[in-house]
Design a protein around this motif. Structure first.
Motif, PDB file in Angstrom:
ATOM      1  N   GLY B  36       0.812  -1.209   0.000  1.00 53.11           N
ATOM      2  CA  GLY B  36       0.000   0.000   0.000  1.00 53.11           C
ATOM      3  C   GLY B  36       0.844   1.257   0.000  1.00 53.11           C
ATOM      4  N   GLU B  37       2.130   1.105   0.252  1.00 51.20           N
ATOM      5  CA  GLU B  37       3.019   2.268   0.238  1.00 51.20           C
ATOM      6  C   GLU B  37       3.522   2.462  -1.196  1.00 51.20           C
ATOM      7  OE1 GLU B  37       4.108   3.923   3.136  1.00 51.20           O
ATOM      8  OE2 GLU B  37       2.722   2.812   4.418  1.00 51.20           O
ATOM      9  N   PRO B  38       4.247   3.544  -1.396  1.00 53.79           N
ATOM     10  CA  PRO B  38       4.717   3.823  -2.757  1.00 53.79           C
ATOM     11  C   PRO B  38       5.534   2.684  -3.369  1.00 53.79           C
ATOM     12  CG  PRO B  38       5.158   5.676  -1.306  1.00 53.79           C
ATOM     13  CD  PRO B  38       4.585   4.591  -0.469  1.00 53.79           C
ATOM     14  N   ALA B  39       6.018   1.776  -2.522  1.00 52.93           N
ATOM     15  CA  ALA B  39       6.837   0.679  -3.028  1.00 52.93           C
ATOM     16  C   ALA B  39       6.139  -0.024  -4.196  1.00 52.93           C
ATOM     17  CB  ALA B  39       7.114  -0.308  -1.919  1.00 52.93           C
ATOM     18  N   GLU B  80      17.185   0.642   6.057  1.00 53.54           N
ATOM     19  CA  GLU B  80      16.536  -0.517   5.432  1.00 53.54           C
ATOM     20  C   GLU B  80      15.117  -0.138   5.000  1.00 53.54           C
ATOM     21  OE1 GLU B  80      14.954  -3.184   8.229  1.00 53.54           O
ATOM     22  OE2 GLU B  80      14.849  -4.909   6.884  1.00 53.54           O
ATOM     23  N   LYS B  81      14.392   0.491   5.912  1.00 56.19           N
ATOM     24  CA  LYS B  81      12.999   0.847   5.611  1.00 56.19           C
ATOM     25  C   LYS B  81      12.937   1.837   4.462  1.00 56.19           C
ATOM     26  CE  LYS B  81      11.229   0.113  10.276  1.00 56.19           C
ATOM     27  NZ  LYS B  81      10.995   0.850  11.516  1.00 56.19           N
ATOM     28  N   THR B 308      30.066  11.864   7.742  1.00 51.14           N
ATOM     29  CA  THR B 308      29.789  13.163   8.356  1.00 51.14           C
ATOM     30  C   THR B 308      28.539  13.101   9.226  1.00 51.14           C
ATOM     31  OG1 THR B 308      30.662  14.147   6.351  1.00 51.14           O
ATOM     32  CG2 THR B 308      29.553  15.624   7.886  1.00 51.14           C
ATOM     33  N   PRO B 309      28.632  13.576  10.449  1.00 50.92           N
ATOM     34  CA  PRO B 309      27.434  13.608  11.286  1.00 50.92           C
ATOM     35  C   PRO B 309      26.527  14.774  10.896  1.00 50.92           C
ATOM     36  CG  PRO B 309      29.339  14.402  12.533  1.00 50.92           C
ATOM     37  CD  PRO B 309      29.839  14.020  11.170  1.00 50.92           C
ATOM     38  N   GLY B 310      25.312  14.727  11.371  1.00 51.31           N
ATOM     39  CA  GLY B 310      24.383  15.823  11.105  1.00 51.31           C
ATOM     40  C   GLY B 310      23.166  15.358  10.334  1.00 51.31           C
ATOM     41  N   THR B 311      22.184  16.250  10.229  1.00 47.71           N
ATOM     42  CA  THR B 311      20.933  15.886   9.564  1.00 47.71           C
ATOM     43  C   THR B 311      20.734  16.646   8.253  1.00 47.71           C
ATOM     44  OG1 THR B 311      19.821  17.541  10.902  1.00 47.71           O
ATOM     45  CG2 THR B 311      19.699  15.282  11.667  1.00 47.71           C
ATOM     46  N   ASP B 312      21.715  17.472   7.893  1.00 47.33           N
ATOM     47  CA  ASP B 312      21.535  18.304   6.701  1.00 47.33           C
ATOM     48  C   ASP B 312      21.842  17.559   5.412  1.00 47.33           C
ATOM     49  OD1 ASP B 312      20.900  20.301   8.413  1.00 47.33           O
ATOM     50  OD2 ASP B 312      22.929  21.147   8.449  1.00 47.33           O
ATOM     51  N   PHE B 313      21.340  16.375   5.289  1.00 47.69           N
ATOM     52  CA  PHE B 313      21.571  15.608   4.074  1.00 47.69           C
ATOM     53  C   PHE B 313      20.230  15.076   3.597  1.00 47.69           C
ATOM     54  CE2 PHE B 313      25.218  15.151   6.917  1.00 47.69           C
ATOM     55  CZ  PHE B 313      26.214  15.718   6.139  1.00 47.69           C
ATOM     56  N   PRO B 314      20.036  15.030   2.292  1.00 50.53           N
ATOM     57  CA  PRO B 314      18.735  14.566   1.788  1.00 50.53           C
ATOM     58  C   PRO B 314      18.322  13.206   2.352  1.00 50.53           C
ATOM     59  CG  PRO B 314      20.053  15.492   0.009  1.00 50.53           C
ATOM     60  CD  PRO B 314      20.915  15.528   1.225  1.00 50.53           C
ATOM     61  N   VAL B 315      19.303  12.307   2.430  1.00 46.83           N
ATOM     62  CA  VAL B 315      18.915  10.963   2.884  1.00 46.83           C
ATOM     63  C   VAL B 315      18.416  10.999   4.333  1.00 46.83           C
ATOM     64  CG1 VAL B 315      21.318  10.410   3.460  1.00 46.83           C
ATOM     65  CG2 VAL B 315      19.659   8.567   3.176  1.00 46.83           C
ATOM     66  N   ILE B 316      19.073  11.796   5.165  1.00 49.26           N
ATOM     67  CA  ILE B 316      18.646  11.875   6.567  1.00 49.26           C
ATOM     68  C   ILE B 316      17.293  12.604   6.652  1.00 49.26           C
ATOM     69  CG2 ILE B 316      19.305  12.643   8.884  1.00 49.26           C
ATOM     70  CD1 ILE B 316      21.162  10.528   7.786  1.00 49.26           C
ATOM     71  N   GLN B 317      17.152  13.657   5.843  1.00 53.03           N
ATOM     72  CA  GLN B 317      15.878  14.378   5.824  1.00 53.03           C
ATOM     73  C   GLN B 317      14.737  13.447   5.406  1.00 53.03           C
ATOM     74  OE1 GLN B 317      15.012  17.301   6.954  1.00 53.03           O
ATOM     75  NE2 GLN B 317      17.113  17.554   7.692  1.00 53.03           N
ATOM     76  N   GLU B 318      15.013  12.622   4.393  1.00 54.75           N
ATOM     77  CA  GLU B 318      13.992  11.676   3.936  1.00 54.75           C
ATOM     78  C   GLU B 318      13.587  10.704   5.040  1.00 54.75           C
ATOM     79  OE1 GLU B 318      13.688   9.973  -0.514  1.00 54.75           O
ATOM     80  OE2 GLU B 318      15.731  10.391   0.165  1.00 54.75           O
ATOM     81  N   ILE B 319      14.603  10.240   5.751  1.00 56.39           N
ATOM     82  CA  ILE B 319      14.301   9.332   6.867  1.00 56.39           C
ATOM     83  C   ILE B 319      13.389  10.038   7.866  1.00 56.39           C
ATOM     84  CG2 ILE B 319      15.319   8.261   8.928  1.00 56.39           C
ATOM     85  CD1 ILE B 319      17.673   7.409   7.159  1.00 56.39           C
ATOM     86  N   LEU B 320      13.704  11.308   8.133  1.00 54.83           N
ATOM     87  CA  LEU B 320      12.885  12.045   9.098  1.00 54.83           C
ATOM     88  C   LEU B 320      11.454  12.225   8.601  1.00 54.83           C
ATOM     89  CD1 LEU B 320      15.470  14.696  10.342  1.00 54.83           C
ATOM     90  CD2 LEU B 320      14.414  12.863  11.679  1.00 54.83           C
ATOM     91  N   THR B 321      11.298  12.568   7.327  1.00 52.90           N
ATOM     92  CA  THR B 321       9.935  12.822   6.838  1.00 52.90           C
ATOM     93  C   THR B 321       9.182  11.523   6.569  1.00 52.90           C
ATOM     94  OG1 THR B 321      10.842  13.073   4.619  1.00 52.90           O
ATOM     95  CG2 THR B 321      10.425  15.089   5.839  1.00 52.90           C
ATOM     96  N   GLU B 322       9.875  10.561   5.958  1.00 52.26           N
ATOM     97  CA  GLU B 322       9.173   9.324   5.584  1.00 52.26           C
ATOM     98  C   GLU B 322       8.923   8.413   6.779  1.00 52.26           C
ATOM     99  OE1 GLU B 322       7.871   8.529   2.674  1.00 52.26           O
ATOM    100  OE2 GLU B 322       8.533  10.449   1.846  1.00 52.26           O
ATOM    101  N   LEU B 323       9.822   8.426   7.758  1.00 47.83           N
ATOM    102  CA  LEU B 323       9.680   7.492   8.871  1.00 47.83           C
ATOM    103  C   LEU B 323       9.299   8.195  10.174  1.00 47.83           C
ATOM    104  CD1 LEU B 323      12.775   5.242   8.108  1.00 47.83           C
ATOM    105  CD2 LEU B 323      10.393   4.768   7.550  1.00 47.83           C
ATOM    106  N   TYR B 324      10.130   9.109  10.592  1.00 44.09           N
ATOM    107  CA  TYR B 324       9.910   9.679  11.932  1.00 44.09           C
ATOM    108  C   TYR B 324       8.636  10.521  11.983  1.00 44.09           C
ATOM    109  CZ  TYR B 324      14.142   7.664  13.703  1.00 44.09           C
ATOM    110  OH  TYR B 324      15.062   6.757  14.119  1.00 44.09           O
ATOM    111  N   GLY B 329       9.915   5.580  12.900  1.00 42.17           N
ATOM    112  CA  GLY B 329      11.360   5.538  13.123  1.00 42.17           C
ATOM    113  C   GLY B 329      11.729   4.426  14.087  1.00 42.17           C
ATOM    114  N   ALA B 330      12.947   3.946  13.928  1.00 40.17           N
ATOM    115  CA  ALA B 330      13.372   2.819  14.771  1.00 40.17           C
ATOM    116  C   ALA B 330      13.731   3.261  16.183  1.00 40.17           C
ATOM    117  CB  ALA B 330      14.563   2.113  14.129  1.00 40.17           C
ATOM    118  N   GLY B 331      14.108   4.512  16.333  1.00 36.95           N
ATOM    119  CA  GLY B 331      14.541   4.929  17.669  1.00 36.95           C
ATOM    120  C   GLY B 331      14.108   6.333  17.985  1.00 36.95           C
ATOM    121  N   ALA B 332      14.890   6.985  18.841  1.00 36.07           N
ATOM    122  CA  ALA B 332      14.565   8.341  19.250  1.00 36.07           C
ATOM    123  C   ALA B 332      14.979   9.334  18.175  1.00 36.07           C
ATOM    124  CB  ALA B 332      15.275   8.670  20.561  1.00 36.07           C
TER     125      ALA B 332
END
Ligand code: ATP
Ligand code: MG
Lengths: 360, 455, 257
Positions: B36-39, B80-81, B308-324, B329-332
């Motif tokens: 049912g998801e975009p997958a 993974e998700k 590099t640490p931080g959240t200013d990357f598209p992949v991390i942003q995507e994780i935040l919007t798509e999962l968190y 999200g898997a954690g905090a």
């Protein structure tokens, strides 16, 4: 399965003193051996590598600790260090082309020697104080290993620091022990021999002296038991078992001698295994090892299974939490219901069937 | 009472054995989960040709190292998700089997075997030195990729000797070499007469870079001071007295791990050693260590990074919007973007890149051998193309059949009171000395394990 | 002829003079009772003889050989067997095993032959087992031979302890209040066993006992301790009439008897 004593009469002390006095006990042991021999023909890699081989190799260590602590009453917190000594000694000997069996035995003897040295304080102190003294082994020996091994291993530095060593592939009388199947059988054979040795020890003069010292050292001495001698013997033999198990762990289970595996945590686990299994019980050593080493894995798998069957993917962290809670609860319940350990449970089951079907 | 307990225990064991007899628990396939998801739209074939590609993962969220294990595991699972939301690898979902091991090697070995029993494991992430050692010979035999980013066996940088081990990140030797290079720059180009102390856990991991410093110190003219701390490193006061009162080193390089790191931070603060003169290796001090000690008092402390640490990357942003944002999200949420978290993301990302590259060449089904082939073709360009965004986190990685390290570039990151921030570009140093060590170690490994090279 | 002698034994614990120049002579084949009020030093004397305490002064001679100051296990090997006032059986061993521990000191098999249950070990184990069974028969405890000793009531524990001491094949047997805590019937049994041991096995016995009836019945000679000194010695009748003894000890008791 029926353990009956009724109707069995021994006409000589020789048969009455046999390892298994009751024919049905003999039969069930034989049956168990048959199972042990048949299992590998059906076992998958998973069963060999994750369940069977670790069980066999760790059980040898547990047996040794049970002789030392369960029978002779000499608490040791240094068992893992003695395992390390055996594992490394055997590995180094194998590198220098000493045959496999000799390397295992010499690994055991080296551990025995070292165990003997660390057992010397037992002549003066006992109980918790002795435990603290043996704890020294857990700090001194890994340190010594990390200093000595790089000097004697020609390939030192291959892996970090030079104290992590991959053993050559052992071979037995010219045959390489390579496949899991072979590793299993060699470990099994050695475990069986070590178990018989342990059973012989505890049913004869030595074992009685050990328990005597454990239960009442004053009385033991007054009866002519040389306390120091037998305490040191307990350390030596217990460590010998540790050493042999270390050799097998390195060769057949981990496949590598890495001193980090033989830490205080392992010593505590083994101590837990003999308490849960039953202090002063050979079969308890088997139960205890299964409980401590295998039960957490069973729990983890079944919890994952149940979680998935219920249709949601559970985080490994949650499963780990539940696993720890269930495991802890089982330990507590077990020790409350049966403080004498799983071996006593087993004894109760046997007693129940002893008079079967006329139990009252 | 006893009979009841006994029968309950027996029943439980039966269930457990039954579950284990299957080798592993049948996980709901990630496609089912993503139904049912975009997958659905993204994957061209409705039914994937392979059920999933399994990445075995020895995670630890509990035990003495759970604090450091948690962000890494969450990063890997979230990635993974995300990958599966985007259609997996050519329509096949990946399955990161995160099995809790409590940082215990026997459990790590079990996790490897459990993942292998699926018959679909292409890679394994051990996340522990001991487990890396134990599974490496198995991986040779099983032809499964073992990914140990900046830990495990440094000699595995030599891809010809270790066909299935990948660091895809700098070794410890590269790390310390880069640190020395950076310190040299800070000191105006010369280390003559400077004192550099190594504060290390007295175990193989801690001691690993000493041979490098033995080579570099005489060459560059710095004085090498060794401060071994016995495992597990919770007692350090004597060492710190020496540091503060006797030796007063100009710089301190840390090689600690787990609870020994907050302890060291505490001691440094106690004796007044300047935080900005501390440069740790990849694993200490990390953000969770600093938080466990005191974020304000730790300002200035540094370590090196391969991601590099931080959240200013598209992949991390995507994780935040798509999962968190959707509560999946898997954690905090506040751990997202921590260096350990981003490393978990990178681990899965680089494996996915390797799989995608291999897919172009071989098509389904993939296996460990094909994945290794794919990984050996990771370059900054291919990673950008196939890495689902992790190229932003580690833009300088170039792998090949000879080089399973990827050139050994690191960044120095500094704690600013709230997070670790990069203060340098991607740097490396003393490659000749590092390469010599890798070569020597790989050669010895080969000598030690002839049977691995028989075929 | 004296088989065991203690000469001028002194021992003090801190300020307590537990024994002050005690002499003791045990002749071959006899039962010597040692009596005295609580704290008189009876057990201490026994501990000195069996090597648990080292006397400050004085000698212990067994068959003329000086055994003073030998460690307890060596004293046992020299031929002194004993039981304890507070029973000291091995809880985790069965009755049979407890008795077999008694045979420990004259067994020869070492740990290697035990481990292998090899020729010598096996032969010896069977031999000791046979011997232990004789003792078990003698003490009439066949029915409990496989019971863990920790599960036994006091009466049986004392019997097992006696059996264990007998299994040592000692030259001298020291019994420290073997009837304490037993009921009348059990006391009679125990008295019979002590007499039988003495008569059938020819074993000289030192018996510490508070029950005067028993003492007068079965002992050949009696020696009386008070405050660490010997105040009287002789046949039961002589001792019974000794005014010092009556004064120190018997006065109260004899009325009760
Ligand atoms: N190990 C010791 N340390 C200190 N004092 C001791 C020790 N052993 C015995 N004593 C003391 O020596 C004295 C004699 O004690 P002992 O046990 O020999 O008396 P006893 O005659 O056996 O008395 P009972 O009839 O109560 O058994 C007592 O005052 C006792 O407190
Ligand atoms: Mg007394």
């Amino acid at each position: 399965m029926i353990y009956r004593e009724t109707g069995v009469h021994h006409t000589t002390y020789r048969t009455d003193m046999a390892l298994f006095r009751v024919p049905l006990a003999r039969w069930s042991v034989a049956g168990l051996l048959v199972v042990a021999v048949v299992i590998p023909f059906f076992a998958t890699d998973y069963w060999f590598s994750a369940i069977l081989i670790p069980f066999l190799t760790f059980t040898i260590a547990t047996l040794g600790l049970n002789l030392m602590t369960g029978y002779a009453g000499q608490v040791s917190l240094g068992h893992a260090a003695f395992i390390a000594v055996g594992g490394y000694t055997a590995t180094i000997l194998l590198i220098y082309d000493i045959p496999f069996l000799a390397a295992v035995v010499l690994g055991g003897l080296m551990a025995a020697l070292v165990g003997l040295v660390f057992g010397i304080p037992s002549a003066r102190i006992k109980g918790l104080y002795l435990a603290m003294a043996t704890l020294a082994a857990q700090f001194v020996l890994p340190w010594a290993i990390s200093r000595v091994v790089p000097l004697v291993v020609p390939t030192g530095l291959a892996v970090a620091g030079g104290d992590t060593v991959y053993p050559p592939r052992p071979n037995l009388f010219g045959l390489e022990i390579d496949s899991l199947f072979e590793r299993y059988f060699v470990s099994l054979a050695i475990l069986v021999v070590m178990t018989v040795f342990a059973m012989n020890l505890v049913r004869t003069r030595v074992g009685r002296a050990w328990v005597a010292i454990r239960d009442h050292d004053v009385a033991a001495k007054i009866l002519g038991v040389n306390i120091t001698h037998y305490k040191l013997l307990a350390f030596a033999i217990g460590s010998f078992y540790a050493g042999v198990s270390g050799a097998l762990m390195v060769f057949f289970y981990y496949g590598v001698a890495h001193v980090g595996e033989f830490n205080l945590d392992l010593s505590l686990k083994l101590l837990g295994a003999i308490i849960i299994g039953g202090l002063g019980s050979i079969i308890g050593s088997f139960f205890g090892t299964a409980f401590i080493i295998l039960l957490p894995i069973f729990l983890n798998i079944s919890l994952t299974f149940l979680g998935n069957a219920a249709g949601f993917q559970v985080s490994s962290g949650i499963i780990a939490g539940i696993e720890n809670i269930v495991f802890g609860a089982l330990v507590v319940v077990l020790l409350i219901v049966e403080p004498l350990g799983l071996a006593k449970f087993w004894q109760n089951v046997k007693d129940y069937f002893r008079l079967w079907p006329f139990s009252y | 009472m006893r009979a009841k307990v006994l029968s309950l225990v027996l029943l439980f064991l039966l269930v457990a054995v039954a579950a284990c007899a299957r080798g592993q628990a049948p996980a709901p396939t990630p496609t089912q989960m993503a139904a049912g998801e975009p997958a659905e739209e993204a994957s061209p074939t409705p039914k994937p040709p392979v059920e999933s590609y399994v990445i075995g993962f020895s995670a630890y969220r509990t035990g003495p190292f759970g604090r450091t294990g948690t962000p890494f595991a969450n990063g890997a699972v979230d990635m993974e998700k995300l990958v599966n939301l985007k259609g997996g690898v050519g329509g096949v979902p990946i399955d990161v089997m995160d099995i809790e091991t409590g940082y215990e090697t026997p459990r790590g070995v079990e996790a490897y075997e459990r993942a292998k029993a699926t018959g679909r494991m292409v890679a394994f992430i051990p996340l522990s030195t001991g487990t890396t050692y134990a599974v490496t010979p198995k991986a040779f035999e099983d032809k499964v990729v073992v990914l140990h980013t900046a830990y495990g066996i440094s000699a595995a940088a030599d891809g010809e000797t270790f066909p299935y081990n990948f660091l895809a990140a700098p070794t410890y030797w590269s790390g310390d070499a880069a640190i020395i290079k950076w310190i040299q720059e800070q000191e105006g180009g010369s280390l003559k007469g400077k004192k550099i102390g190594i504060l290390y856990l007295d175990i193989d991991y801690g001691r690993e870079t000493l041979p490098l410093h033995e080579v570099l110190a005489p060459k560059l003219g710095y004085e090498l001071l060794k401060y071994p701390i016995p495992w597990p490193g919770l007692e350090q006061s004597a060492v710190w007295t020496n540091i503060a009162e006797r030796d007063k080193p100009d710089w301190l390089i840390w090689r600690l791990w787990g609870d020994s790191t907050p302890t060291a931070l505490r001691e440094a603060a106690r004796v007044g050693y300047p935080m900005d003169r501390i440069v740790g290796t990849y694993w200490s001090p990390v953000a969770v260590d600093v938080l466990a000690f005191n974020p304000e008092k730790s300002v200035g402390v540094k370590h090196i990074e391969f991601v590099t640490p931080g959240t200013d990357f598209p992949v991390i942003q995507e994780i935040l919007t798509e999962l968190y944002d959707k509560g999946q999200g898997a954690g905090a949420r506040d751990q997202v973007g921590m260096e350990l978290y981003n490393r978990g993301v990178y681990n899965v990302g680089i494996l996915v890149a390797g799989m995608q590259i291999a897919l172009e060449e071989f098509g389904h089904p993939l296996d460990g051998e094909k994945l290794a082939w794919g990984l050996e073709r990771v370059t900054p360009e291919t990673l950008k193309k196939y890495g689902m965004g992790v190229a932003d986190l580690a833009p300088e990685v170039t792998l090949s059949d000879k080089d399973h390290e990827g050139r050994g570039f690191v960044q120095v990151v500094e704690w600013d009171g709230t997070q670790f921030k990069p203060i340098t570009d991607w740097i490396s140093g003393f490659r000749e000395e590092v390469d010599a060590l890798v070569k020597q170690a790989a050669q010895k490994f080969k000598e030690e394990n002839p049977e691995l090279y028989q075929e | 002829m004296a088989i065991l002698e203690a000469r001028d034994v002194h021992i003090a614990f801190g300020g307590v003079q537990a024994l002050q120049g005690v002499d003791l002579t045990l002749n071959e084949g006899e039962i010597l009772a040692v009596i005295g009020p609580n704290g008189a030093g009876k057990t201490t004397l026994m501990n000195c003889i069996s090597g648990w305490y080292k006397p400050d002064k004085g000698r212990i001679l067994l068959e003329g050989r000086d055994i003073t100051g030998l460690p307890a296990d060596k004293v046992a090997a020299a031929g002194i067997g004993r039981t304890f006032q507070n029973t000291a059986i091995f809880h985790g061993l069965t009755v049979l095993e407890n008795i077999m521990v008694g045979a420990h000191l004259w067994m020869r098999s070492n740990f290697l032959s035990c481990m292998l249950y090899w020729n010598l070990a096996q032969k010896e184990e069977i031999e000791v087992r046979e011997f232990a069974e004789e003792i078990i028969d003698f003490l009439e405890i066949e029915h409990i031979r496989r019971t863990p000793a920790g599960a036994l009531p006091m009466g049986l524990r004392r019997r097992v302890e006696l059996g264990r001491a007998l299994a040592m094949r000692p030259k001298v047997l020291l019994l420290d209040e073997p009837m304490a805590g037993l009921n009348v019937e059990e006391k009679e049994d125990m008295a019979r066993f002590v007499l039988d041991v003495n008569e059938e096995w020819g074993l000289p016995v030192i018996l510490i006992e508070h029950d005067m009836g028993v003492v007068m019945d079965i002992s050949d000679r009696v020696m009386v301790l008070d405050y660490g000194r010997k105040i009287a010695e002789g046949t039961p009748d002589e001792v019974r009439q000794n005014p010092k003894v009556i004064n120190a000890y018997l006065g109260v008791q004899s009325e009760a008897v």
